[in-house]
Design a protein around this motif. Structure first.
Motif, PDB file in Angstrom:
ATOM      1  N   SER A 244      -2.822  -4.879  -6.803  1.00  0.00           N
ATOM      2  CA  SER A 244      -3.099  -4.130  -5.572  1.00  0.00           C
ATOM      3  C   SER A 244      -4.594  -3.992  -5.336  1.00  0.00           C
ATOM      4  O   SER A 244      -5.078  -4.150  -4.213  1.00  0.00           O
TER       5      SER A 244
ATOM      6  N   SER B 125      -6.085  -7.158  -3.979  1.00  0.00           N
ATOM      7  CA  SER B 125      -5.764  -7.335  -2.558  1.00  0.00           C
ATOM      8  C   SER B 125      -6.635  -6.444  -1.692  1.00  0.00           C
ATOM      9  O   SER B 125      -7.097  -6.851  -0.617  1.00  0.00           O
ATOM     10  N   LEU B 126      -6.882  -5.217  -2.148  1.00  0.00           N
ATOM     11  CA  LEU B 126      -7.758  -4.337  -1.381  1.00  0.00           C
ATOM     12  C   LEU B 126      -9.176  -4.887  -1.312  1.00  0.00           C
ATOM     13  O   LEU B 126      -9.902  -4.655  -0.346  1.00  0.00           O
TER      14      LEU B 126
ATOM     15  N   ASN C 271       2.196  -6.711  -4.727  1.00  0.00           N
ATOM     16  CA  ASN C 271       1.482  -5.465  -4.416  1.00  0.00           C
ATOM     17  C   ASN C 271       2.505  -4.363  -4.155  1.00  0.00           C
ATOM     18  O   ASN C 271       3.335  -4.484  -3.257  1.00  0.00           O
TER      19      ASN C 271
ATOM     20  N   PHE D  25      -0.752   0.296   1.057  1.00  0.00           N
ATOM     21  CA  PHE D  25      -0.658  -0.817   1.997  1.00  0.00           C
ATOM     22  C   PHE D  25       0.240  -0.516   3.195  1.00  0.00           C
ATOM     23  O   PHE D  25       0.133  -1.194   4.226  1.00  0.00           O
TER      24      PHE D  25
ATOM     25  N   LEU E  98      -2.035   0.420   6.083  1.00  0.00           N
ATOM     26  CA  LEU E  98      -3.281  -0.340   6.154  1.00  0.00           C
ATOM     27  C   LEU E  98      -3.575  -0.782   7.586  1.00  0.00           C
ATOM     28  O   LEU E  98      -2.675  -1.192   8.326  1.00  0.00           O
TER      29      LEU E  98
ATOM     30  N   ASP F 280      -4.493  -3.472   9.444  1.00  0.00           N
ATOM     31  CA  ASP F 280      -4.555  -4.909   9.152  1.00  0.00           C
ATOM     32  C   ASP F 280      -4.277  -5.797  10.350  1.00  0.00           C
ATOM     33  O   ASP F 280      -4.135  -7.013  10.210  1.00  0.00           O
TER      34      ASP F 280
ATOM     35  N   TYR G  72      -1.297  -8.322   7.334  1.00  0.00           N
ATOM     36  CA  TYR G  72      -0.969  -8.153   5.918  1.00  0.00           C
ATOM     37  C   TYR G  72       0.511  -7.797   5.801  1.00  0.00           C
ATOM     38  O   TYR G  72       0.991  -6.854   6.444  1.00  0.00           O
TER      39      TYR G  72
ATOM     40  N   ARG H  31       3.986  -7.804   2.771  1.00  0.00           N
ATOM     41  CA  ARG H  31       4.346  -7.936   1.356  1.00  0.00           C
ATOM     42  C   ARG H  31       5.861  -7.984   1.218  1.00  0.00           C
ATOM     43  O   ARG H  31       6.589  -7.353   1.990  1.00  0.00           O
TER      44      ARG H  31
END
Length: 448
Positions: free
Chosen positions: A145, A148-149, A167, A172, A175, A177, A181, A183
């Motif tokens: 995680s 990824s951040l 992640n 997230f 986020l 994004d 993003y 997952r």
């Protein structure tokens, strides 16, 4: 599989409310004053954005891709290197299956451009920058995680989609994004209540939690602690530690001082040192309840810690995001990457990252993620179920609204681009210290 609801809406709301805890941060800082940090691997969570160089702008990206292409930023080296091979294989097998079905938008998908995350912000960022310069449609990863951040603003800011299969930090979900993003691994806001329920069902009432001082560790610890309290158990300790410390004596002594009847260790490879220290202090699974999570789900863990006596971990239990029981996928994976053996963790989720993005591109008729980002949620829910890229692609061509149920299980993305429910595996070590998968439990967000 038995299905249970998450313990309560209160527990989930508390878990999703954030990962910053002033008291825990102070504890972590006090602990690390005599523990030097090295340059080794480690998920850095919120600190990732403050690391030197993390605010530097990425180089200008290449033009939007005409064909669907991918890269990955995954652990080739560093603390999470054991998680690398199954994720590499998940990417490779997905591309092979996509190409066997005619590719994406009539073109074959080339091999993914490889990049290492290495547990270091600077390495992960350099890998992402190099891949972005090639004009890819998407990047798979990172595994951690915190890593990824460290790269997500670069990737999504370049108009490229990022998908992680591992992640789990609650961070997230909210986020900023721009829809780029996603997952396929569930949020720890779903895993925490299952872990808490397991501990309470096992009869423990006074629990100490120690976790990595990053978004993964703190997020899962908080979700678990909230659910424990909601179920009537006491949280004797909820403390974070520096994962790059040279020793963890302070963390171990904090557990001893709290005198719990159960201990949860939320960590990666460094967690082995904490478990070893707890056993030496009389807080091993033969004396108290001991629990771990996906970062320590290692079938060889008992041998690593036991020094020739794997029974020292007999009775330890843990939780991890599970995959659907998919014998066909596992057989295909074994044929594609025979050296993996039983090391398949997160391979199904990474496979589903690739297929989901490819199907979104097919649905949008474009390899440009700014075009297909609107389709990633749509192809995973509220349509006619299909279970392979080839089947789903054919249905899209026929104008059918699809619902891709992946090799990791039904995805059913919520608007945030992540699974809205999760199947959580319960694993453990039997009396002989042998790893076993005990059960799987479905965790759904409680109705508010």
């Amino acid at each position: 599989m038995k299905a249970v609801a998450a313990l309560s809406a209160i527990a989930l709301v508390a878990a999703c409310g954030g990962t910053d805890d002033e008291g825990d941060d102070e504890t972590s800082q006090e602990q690390t004053t005599d523990e030097g940090a090295d340059d080794g691997a480690g998920d850095t969570g919120d600190e990732a954005e403050e690391t030197e160089g993390s605010d530097e702008a990425a180089p200008p990206p290449a033009d939007a891709p005409a064909d669907f292409t991918l890269g990955y930023v995954l652990p080739e080296t560093g603390q999470l290197a054991p998680l690398g091979p199954p994720q590499f294989a998940g990417v490779g097998l997905a591309i092979q299956d996509i190409n066997d079905a005619g590719g994406v938008l009539g073109a074959q998908v080339p091999d993914a451009i490889a990049g290492d995350e290495a547990g270091q912000d600077s390495v992960a960022q350099a890998s992402a920058d190099r891949i972005l310069g090639e004009g890819v449609s998407g990047i798979i990863g990172a595994a951690a995680s915190g890593m990824s951040l460290a790269i997500v603003d670069r990737v999504t800011g370049a108009g490229v989609m990022q998908c992680s299969g591992s992640n789990t930090a609650p961070t997230f979900t909210d986020l900023d994004d721009n829809g780029l993003y996603i997952r396929t691994a569930p949020s720890d806001a779903l895993q925490g209540p299952v872990l808490a329920n397991l501990i309470v069902e096992d009869g423990w009432t006074n629990v100490a939690l120690v976790a990595r001082a990053d978004d993964y560790g703190q997020g899962l610890a908080d979700a678990t602690a909230s659910s424990l309290e909601n179920a009537g158990a006491s949280v004797a300790l909820n403390e974070t530690y520096d994962p790059n410390a040279t020793n963890f004596d302070g963390t171990i002594q904090a557990v001893v001082s709290a005198n719990p009847d159960a201990v949860v260790v939320i960590g990666f490879e460094e967690g082995e040192q904490i478990l070893q220290g707890l056993i030496e202090e009389g807080f091993g699974p033969s004396e108290v309840g001991v629990y771990t999570t996906d970062g320590l789900r290692n079938p060889d863990l008992a041998n690593s810690i036991g020094g020739g006596d794997p029974t020292v971990l007999a009775g330890l239990k843990g939780t991890a995001p599970a995959s659907a029981e998919n014998a066909d996928f596992l057989a295909s994976l074994a044929e594609f990457a025979p050296d993996l053996g039983d090391n398949t963790q997160f391979a199904p989720q990474v496979y589903d990252c690739v297929v989901t993005m490819a199907l979104a591109a097919e649905a949008a008729g474009s390899a440009d993620p700014e075009d297909f980002k609107a389709e990633v949620v749509n192809v995973t829910r509220d349509g006619e179920v299909c279970t392979s890229y080839e089947e789903c692609k054919g249905m899209i061509a026929d104008g059918v609204d699809i619902d891709y149920d992946g090799v990791s299980g039904p995805l059913d993305f919520v608007d945030a681009g992540e699974p809205g429910k999760a199947t959580i595996e319960i694993y453990g070590f039997n009396d002989a210290g042998e790893f076993e998968s005990i059960d799987s439990v479905e965790s759904n967000p409680a109705e508010e």
